[in-house]
Structures are given as C-alpha cells and as structure tokens.
Design an enzyme around this catalytic site. Structure first.
Site, PDB file in Angstrom:
ATOM      1  N   HIS A  72      -7.939  68.299  12.789  1.00  0.00           N
ATOM      2  CA  HIS A  72      -7.576  68.732  14.145  1.00  0.00           C
ATOM      3  C   HIS A  72      -6.071  68.959  14.250  1.00  0.00           C
ATOM      4  O   HIS A  72      -5.300  68.544  13.391  1.00  0.00           O
ATOM      5  CB  HIS A  72      -8.088  67.736  15.188  1.00  0.00           C
ATOM      6  CG  HIS A  72      -7.614  66.329  14.988  1.00  0.00           C
ATOM      7  ND1 HIS A  72      -6.700  65.729  15.783  1.00  0.00           N
ATOM      8  CD2 HIS A  72      -7.905  65.394  14.064  1.00  0.00           C
ATOM      9  CE1 HIS A  72      -6.469  64.504  15.377  1.00  0.00           C
ATOM     10  NE2 HIS A  72      -7.182  64.276  14.322  1.00  0.00           N
ATOM     11  N   TYR A 200      -5.746  60.570  24.810  1.00  0.00           N
ATOM     12  CA  TYR A 200      -5.055  59.387  25.324  1.00  0.00           C
ATOM     13  C   TYR A 200      -5.032  59.490  26.845  1.00  0.00           C
ATOM     14  O   TYR A 200      -4.956  60.594  27.396  1.00  0.00           O
ATOM     15  CB  TYR A 200      -3.608  59.354  24.841  1.00  0.00           C
ATOM     16  CG  TYR A 200      -3.418  59.163  23.352  1.00  0.00           C
ATOM     17  CD1 TYR A 200      -3.302  57.887  22.806  1.00  0.00           C
ATOM     18  CD2 TYR A 200      -3.313  60.257  22.497  1.00  0.00           C
ATOM     19  CE1 TYR A 200      -3.096  57.709  21.440  1.00  0.00           C
ATOM     20  CE2 TYR A 200      -3.106  60.087  21.130  1.00  0.00           C
ATOM     21  CZ  TYR A 200      -3.001  58.811  20.608  1.00  0.00           C
ATOM     22  OH  TYR A 200      -2.790  58.627  19.266  1.00  0.00           O
ATOM     23  N   PRO A 292      -0.668  50.474  17.911  1.00  0.00           N
ATOM     24  CA  PRO A 292      -1.471  51.599  17.416  1.00  0.00           C
ATOM     25  C   PRO A 292      -1.316  52.901  18.212  1.00  0.00           C
ATOM     26  O   PRO A 292      -1.827  53.943  17.786  1.00  0.00           O
ATOM     27  CB  PRO A 292      -2.909  51.080  17.497  1.00  0.00           C
ATOM     28  CG  PRO A 292      -2.869  49.932  18.442  1.00  0.00           C
ATOM     29  CD  PRO A 292      -1.498  49.349  18.375  1.00  0.00           C
ATOM     30  N   LYS A 296       0.379  55.271  13.704  1.00  0.00           N
ATOM     31  CA  LYS A 296       1.335  55.344  12.595  1.00  0.00           C
ATOM     32  C   LYS A 296       1.167  54.288  11.496  1.00  0.00           C
ATOM     33  O   LYS A 296       1.706  54.448  10.403  1.00  0.00           O
ATOM     34  CB  LYS A 296       2.769  55.177  13.148  1.00  0.00           C
ATOM     35  CG  LYS A 296       3.224  56.312  14.046  1.00  0.00           C
ATOM     36  CD  LYS A 296       3.480  57.548  13.224  1.00  0.00           C
ATOM     37  CE  LYS A 296       3.798  58.742  14.062  1.00  0.00           C
ATOM     38  NZ  LYS A 296       3.203  59.971  13.541  1.00  0.00           N
ATOM     39  N   TYR A 384       4.859  62.964  16.356  1.00  0.00           N
ATOM     40  CA  TYR A 384       3.459  62.539  16.248  1.00  0.00           C
ATOM     41  C   TYR A 384       2.894  62.989  14.895  1.00  0.00           C
ATOM     42  O   TYR A 384       2.113  62.264  14.267  1.00  0.00           O
ATOM     43  CB  TYR A 384       2.656  63.125  17.413  1.00  0.00           C
ATOM     44  CG  TYR A 384       1.248  62.581  17.527  1.00  0.00           C
ATOM     45  CD1 TYR A 384       1.023  61.250  17.859  1.00  0.00           C
ATOM     46  CD2 TYR A 384       0.145  63.397  17.295  1.00  0.00           C
ATOM     47  CE1 TYR A 384      -0.265  60.743  17.957  1.00  0.00           C
ATOM     48  CE2 TYR A 384      -1.154  62.901  17.392  1.00  0.00           C
ATOM     49  CZ  TYR A 384      -1.346  61.573  17.721  1.00  0.00           C
ATOM     50  OH  TYR A 384      -2.625  61.071  17.806  1.00  0.00           O
TER      51      TYR A 384
HETATM   52  P1  RFL Z   1      -3.667  45.446   5.478  1.00  0.00           P
HETATM   53  O1  RFL Z   1      -4.678  46.473   5.771  1.00  0.00           O
HETATM   54  O2  RFL Z   1      -3.490  44.328   6.437  1.00  0.00           O
HETATM   55  O3  RFL Z   1      -4.016  44.849   4.045  1.00  0.00           O
HETATM   56  C1  RFL Z   1      -3.378  43.692   3.529  1.00  0.00           C
HETATM   57  C2  RFL Z   1      -4.334  43.009   2.573  1.00  0.00           C
HETATM   58  O4  RFL Z   1      -3.700  41.858   2.031  1.00  0.00           O
HETATM   59  C3  RFL Z   1      -4.628  40.775   2.046  1.00  0.00           C
HETATM   60  N1  RFL Z   1      -3.872  39.512   2.065  1.00  0.00           N
HETATM   61  C4  RFL Z   1      -3.639  38.769   0.965  1.00  0.00           C
HETATM   62  N2  RFL Z   1      -3.990  38.931  -0.309  1.00  0.00           N
HETATM   63  C5  RFL Z   1      -3.611  37.977  -1.186  1.00  0.00           C
HETATM   64  N3  RFL Z   1      -2.885  36.883  -0.836  1.00  0.00           N
HETATM   65  C6  RFL Z   1      -2.488  36.692   0.453  1.00  0.00           C
HETATM   66  N4  RFL Z   1      -1.781  35.619   0.788  1.00  0.00           N
HETATM   67  C7  RFL Z   1      -2.882  37.655   1.412  1.00  0.00           C
HETATM   68  N5  RFL Z   1      -2.670  37.786   2.733  1.00  0.00           N
HETATM   69  C8  RFL Z   1      -3.277  38.906   3.115  1.00  0.00           C
HETATM   70  C9  RFL Z   1      -5.465  41.012   3.284  1.00  0.00           C
HETATM   71  O5  RFL Z   1      -6.721  40.370   3.202  1.00  0.00           O
HETATM   72  C10 RFL Z   1      -5.591  42.526   3.279  1.00  0.00           C
HETATM   73  O6  RFL Z   1      -6.719  42.980   2.572  1.00  0.00           O
HETATM   74  O7  RFL Z   1      -2.216  46.080   5.267  1.00  0.00           O
HETATM   75  P2  RFL Z   1      -1.794  47.479   4.577  1.00  0.00           P
HETATM   76  O8  RFL Z   1      -2.516  47.670   3.269  1.00  0.00           O
HETATM   77  O9  RFL Z   1      -0.326  47.511   4.622  1.00  0.00           O
HETATM   78  O10 RFL Z   1      -2.379  48.609   5.568  1.00  0.00           O
HETATM   79  C11 RFL Z   1      -1.878  48.740   6.885  1.00  0.00           C
HETATM   80  C12 RFL Z   1      -2.969  49.253   7.835  1.00  0.00           C
HETATM   81  O11 RFL Z   1      -4.128  48.461   7.668  1.00  0.00           O
HETATM   82  C13 RFL Z   1      -2.527  49.236   9.314  1.00  0.00           C
HETATM   83  O12 RFL Z   1      -1.186  49.640   9.440  1.00  0.00           O
HETATM   84  C14 RFL Z   1      -3.386  50.177  10.192  1.00  0.00           C
HETATM   85  O13 RFL Z   1      -4.723  49.729  10.261  1.00  0.00           O
HETATM   86  C15 RFL Z   1      -2.818  50.261  11.614  1.00  0.00           C
HETATM   87  N6  RFL Z   1      -3.629  51.082  12.525  1.00  0.00           N
HETATM   88  C16 RFL Z   1      -3.546  52.457  12.537  1.00  0.00           C
HETATM   89  N7  RFL Z   1      -2.743  53.099  11.646  1.00  0.00           N
HETATM   90  C17 RFL Z   1      -2.707  54.476  11.589  1.00  0.00           C
HETATM   91  O14 RFL Z   1      -1.954  55.019  10.764  1.00  0.00           O
HETATM   92  N8  RFL Z   1      -3.482  55.266  12.418  1.00  0.00           N
HETATM   93  C18 RFL Z   1      -4.316  54.707  13.344  1.00  0.00           C
HETATM   94  O15 RFL Z   1      -5.017  55.438  14.024  1.00  0.00           O
HETATM   95  C19 RFL Z   1      -4.346  53.258  13.458  1.00  0.00           C
HETATM   96  N9  RFL Z   1      -5.143  52.654  14.343  1.00  0.00           N
HETATM   97  C20 RFL Z   1      -4.504  50.449  13.441  1.00  0.00           C
HETATM   98  C21 RFL Z   1      -5.247  51.285  14.350  1.00  0.00           C
HETATM   99  C22 RFL Z   1      -4.655  49.059  13.468  1.00  0.00           C
HETATM  100  C23 RFL Z   1      -5.521  48.472  14.367  1.00  0.00           C
HETATM  101  N10 RFL Z   1      -5.656  47.054  14.308  1.00  0.00           N
HETATM  102  C24 RFL Z   1      -6.875  46.352  14.403  1.00  0.00           C
HETATM  103  C25 RFL Z   1      -4.536  46.236  13.892  1.00  0.00           C
HETATM  104  C26 RFL Z   1      -6.097  50.700  15.261  1.00  0.00           C
HETATM  105  C27 RFL Z   1      -6.226  49.305  15.301  1.00  0.00           C
HETATM  106  C28 RFL Z   1      -7.157  48.743  16.365  1.00  0.00           C
HETATM  107  C1  PHB Z   2      -8.497  55.368  16.135  1.00  0.00           C
HETATM  108  O1  PHB Z   2      -9.231  56.354  15.984  1.00  0.00           O
HETATM  109  O2  PHB Z   2      -8.867  54.220  15.842  1.00  0.00           O
HETATM  110  C2  PHB Z   2      -7.146  55.581  16.697  1.00  0.00           C
HETATM  111  C3  PHB Z   2      -6.717  56.859  17.010  1.00  0.00           C
HETATM  112  C4  PHB Z   2      -5.428  57.053  17.525  1.00  0.00           C
HETATM  113  C5  PHB Z   2      -4.606  55.969  17.723  1.00  0.00           C
HETATM  114  C6  PHB Z   2      -5.031  54.680  17.398  1.00  0.00           C
HETATM  115  C7  PHB Z   2      -6.316  54.492  16.882  1.00  0.00           C
HETATM  116  O3  PHB Z   2      -3.372  56.156  18.245  1.00  0.00           O
END
Ligand code: RFL
Ligand code: PHB
Length: 392
Positions: A72, A200, A292, A296, A384
């Site tokens: 998109h 949004y 979120p 990013k 963005y």
């Molecule tokens: P992660 O995914 O947290 O992975 C870290 C891993 O390390 C493990 N770990 C350990 N392993 C060994 N020893 C230890 N002591 C450890 N402690 C922890 C954990 O179990 C895990 O498997 O970090 P990483 O790899 O840096 O990735 C980052 C992303 O996961 C995060 O930034 C995104 O999910 C954020 N995020 C979004 N990012 C986007 O770019 N676009 C989005 O649309 C977006 N939407 C979101 C999001 C995050 C959300 N939540 C729940 C925080 C929406 C939500 C709701």
């Molecule tokens: C998602 O699809 O989970 C999502 C999309 C946009 C955002 C955050 C999360 O800014």
C-alpha cells in the site's frame, strides 16, 4: 562452544542478523530465552517500510511476504467530523509499504534457519555476556540443565527491551532517555475482512487504529487508560468503543467478529546511548523503544541489523573496524529520527489525561493544516516512509 558472532535474542533482530551473516559466510549462534512456540505466537508489528521490505527480499526472505503481504501507498488519518487525510508516501517520496505481520516474518526467519541448520538454542537460561572490552568475549548460559560457555569474536545484543545485553554496559557509560505515556493500546485480532486501508483516528474518546494482516484477518487498536485490564474488555465492549471513535461511514464498514487475540501494550519512548560497548553491539528493542503509533519499532530493528551486518562483513572481509566504530552513531541518527516522529505522531493522535478542549482543537487544527499543505504533507510522508539507509 565457539562461534564468530554470539547473538543474544531470537526475535526479528537476532534471527535476521544471523541470516544475513550466514549468507556472507560468517558463523553465529543465537541464544533465545523463550521456546520456539512462544516466539512464533507473539502478535506484534504489521507495517513494513520499503527499506525493510528491500532488506528481507535481498536476503531470500521475500517470497511469502510478496505473495501474502498487502502492498500500500500510505495510511489515512481521520478526526472529528472532518475529511480524511492520507499520508501518501508513494506520491511524495516514491516509496510504498507492506502490511505483513511480524509473526509471519518470525516464521519465515525460523524456516530459513532450519533450512541452513542454524545453531539456534531456544530456552537458553541465565544468558550472560562477559569480557566485553577484551578481544575474545564469551557468553555463559544454561541449557537442558547444563552450564554452557560460548566463545566468540563479537556479541550482538538483540534481546529486546527487557534483555540482559544493555544492562551489562556499565551505568557510567550508558545514557538512557525515556518517556512513558499515560495510556496503552488494547489490540484485537479477529478473523474478519479488514478495511481496505490503514486508518488512524483522533477522537475525544481516544485514539483508534484499523489495520490488517490478510484478507480474512483484521487488527484493531483502541487507546485505553494505563490501569485498563484485558478481562474488563469483552469483544462487545471493544467493538462498541472502536466504532464510537470512527466517523459513521468507517464505523459502519468495520466487520466485527470474535477476537482470537486481545492484549494491552503500554506506550514508551526509550533510547540508550551508545549502542556499542567494546565487543558488544546492541540492535533493535534492546537499545530503543518507540510507541507503535509511527509503526517504526520493527523497521528500526531491521535498519540496525542492516548497519551491523554490513560492519561485521567489512571486518571479516579485510579487518577494517571503521564501520564497527561508526555503528552506534550511524544507527542512532536513524533511531532518533524515528523516535522523534513516533513521539510527534503519538502526541498528535492521542487523548492525554486532562486534555482540555483547547488542546483537542489544537490537535484538530494541526491535522487540518497537514491536510491543506503540500509541504507539510511531504514532510510527514517522508518520515512515515522511513529515512533511507546511510551509505557506508
Ligand atoms: P524482540 O522482538 O523483543 O525480540 C527479543 C528477543 O530476545 C529474547 N530475550 C532473551 N533471549 C536470551 N536471553 C535473554 N536474557 C533474553 N531476554 C529477552 C526475547 O524472548 C525475544 O525473543 O526485539 P527485536 O528483535 O529487537 O524486535 C523489535 C520488534 O519486536 C518491535 O520493535 C516491534 O514489534 C514494535 N512494533 C511495531 N514495529 C513496527 O515496525 N511496525 C509496527 O506496525 C509495529 N506495531 C509493535 C507494533 C509492537 C507492539 N507491541 C506489543 C510492543 C504493535 C505492538 C502492539
Ligand atoms: C499493526 O498493524 O499492528 C500496526 C499498524 C500501524 C501501527 C502500529 C501497528 O502504527
């Protein structure tokens, strides 16, 4: 055990780093605290920047994404009674996005790791990095009841916000910047057809977001107070609140159904500097968190990994440490630009406790300005879409 790069954390950052290094002939071992099933079931991000899509494709991880992902041009913003505003990245910066769940990326990364018989150790306990300022660091951990030691040249701290890597940098060296927001997002996943675009919403009742995973899987969020509990949010209550925030035509188009996942995430901005201490390099959420709103977090994890992998490849190809030395500064430039943008977008779209009508009107005034200005729209679209990666 011995390897070239010990990677702590098997989330998207750690697994992608391991994959890119492998393709360059560099050996790594990934130590992940959780089980494979747990890692593969986490529901998180959904929106990938063009730069992220390119890195995944270049590393053999694009096949399923290109088949099942939804490409998109940007996202819409709606607010009280006004026309919608579309953040048009394609029009202003010639970049697109892909909606493709982090859960799927994680599956693709594990499948690729299995194909190359990667050394990935799940349920590694008490993982601890040592000898960071020496030439030969090591990591200790416990697995299946046995104490293990992994010797390496470098350690990549990819263990997320709650990991051990960042905490092993002496407090006198590490500087942390933090902002905690007074609300969270309640997210619902449901097997219903999503709206055909990301929307949004700013509303006096609070922020809302409509997103998607595939043609029969929707992802929605509503802003909730910090003390909200998932148990208090029945599906009915969630759908009613979501629809109350969107303008009528959009609310009517939302198809509701039973939720298959429901969770609350607090919102936080956090940056740790520097992202390197001796032979330890931090990447992804281990070094920074964004709310979120700007989509990013995962994209920053991928750009960190891109820079770090490039620096490690240069080191192993000729012994130059120049890119390793520049890693922290280069990664942080991109991090701060996304941190600033995510903070701005969070402020623009959420209802803060104690917000007055004045502040609500000021937000709506800013949205109306964005919608009316080509210059402002180009700036928002550029941010963005995500800034380009820097040249080596
Ligand atoms: P992660 O995914 O947290 O992975 C870290 C891993 O390390 C493990 N770990 C350990 N392993 C060994 N020893 C230890 N002591 C450890 N402690 C922890 C954990 O179990 C895990 O498997 O970090 P990483 O790899 O840096 O990735 C980052 C992303 O996961 C995060 O930034 C995104 O999910 C954020 N995020 C979004 N990012 C986007 O770019 N676009 C989005 O649309 C977006 N939407 C979101 C999001 C995050 C959300 N939540 C729940 C925080 C929406 C939500 C709701
Ligand atoms: C998602 O699809 O989970 C999502 C999309 C946009 C955002 C955050 C999360 O800014």
């Amino acid at each position: 055990m011995k390897t070239q790069v010990a990677i702590i954390g098997g989330g998207p950052a750690g697994m992608l780093l391991s994959e890119i290094l492998h393709r360059a002939g560099i050996d790594s071992v990934v130590l992940e605290a959780k089980s494979r099933a747990y890692v593969l079931s986490r529901i998180r991000a959904g929106v990938l920047e063009q730069g992220t899509v390119d890195v995944l494709r270049e590393n053999g991880l694009g096949e399923r994404m290109d088949r099942d992902g939804h490409a998109h041009d940007g996202a819409a913003i709606v607010w009280a009674g006004r026309d919608r505003y579309f953040i048009d990245a394609w029009k202003y910066v010639g970049k697109r996005f892909m909606t493709y769940g982090q859960t799927n990326i994680q599956e693709d990364l594990y499948a690729a790791a299995d194909r190359r018989q990667a050394r990935l150790i799940n349920e590694a306990e008490n993982v601890l990095p040592h000898g960071l300022t020496s030439q030969s660091p090591w990591v200790t951990f416990r697995h299946n009841g046995v104490d293990e030691r992994l010797d390496c040249d470098f350690i990549a701290g990819c263990d997320g916000f709650h990991g051990v890597s960042r905490k092993s940098i002496p407090a006198a060296i590490l500087k942390e910047f933090e902002k905690v927001y007074p609300f969270g997002w309640l997210g619902v996943l449901s097997e219903t057809p999503p709206l055909n675009e990301l929307i949004y919403c700013n509303h006096p009742r609070g922020f809302a977001l409509a997103s998607q995973r595939n043609p029969m899987l929707s992802r929605y969020y509503v802003q909730v107070p910090l003390d909200a509990r998932v148990e208090d949010w029945s599906d009915d209550r969630f759908w009613t609140e979501l629809k109350a925030r969107y303008p009528r035509e959009i609310a009517d188009a939302i198809v509701t159904g039973p939720s298959i996942e429901k969770s609350i995430a607090p919102l936080r901005s956090f940056v740790a500097e520097p992202m390197r201490h001796g032979r330890l390099f931090l990447a992804g959420d281990a070094a920074h968190i964004v709310p979120p709103t700007g989509a990013k977090g995962l994209n920053l994890a991928v750009s960190d990994v891109f820079y770090l992998a490039r620096a490690l490849k240069a080191f192993y190809a000729g012994g130059s440490e120049r890119l390793l030395d520049g890693y922290s500064d280069m990664a942080l430039r991109r991090v701060w630009s996304s941190v600033r943008f995510s903070w701005w977008m969070t402020n623009l779209l959420h209802r803060f406790p104690g917000t007055t009508e004045f502040e609500q009107r000021a937000q709506e005034g800013e949205l109306a300005y964005l919608a009316s200005s080509r210059h402002a729209s180009a700036s928002v679209a550029e941010q963005y879409a995500g800034l380009p990666f820097e040249e080596a």
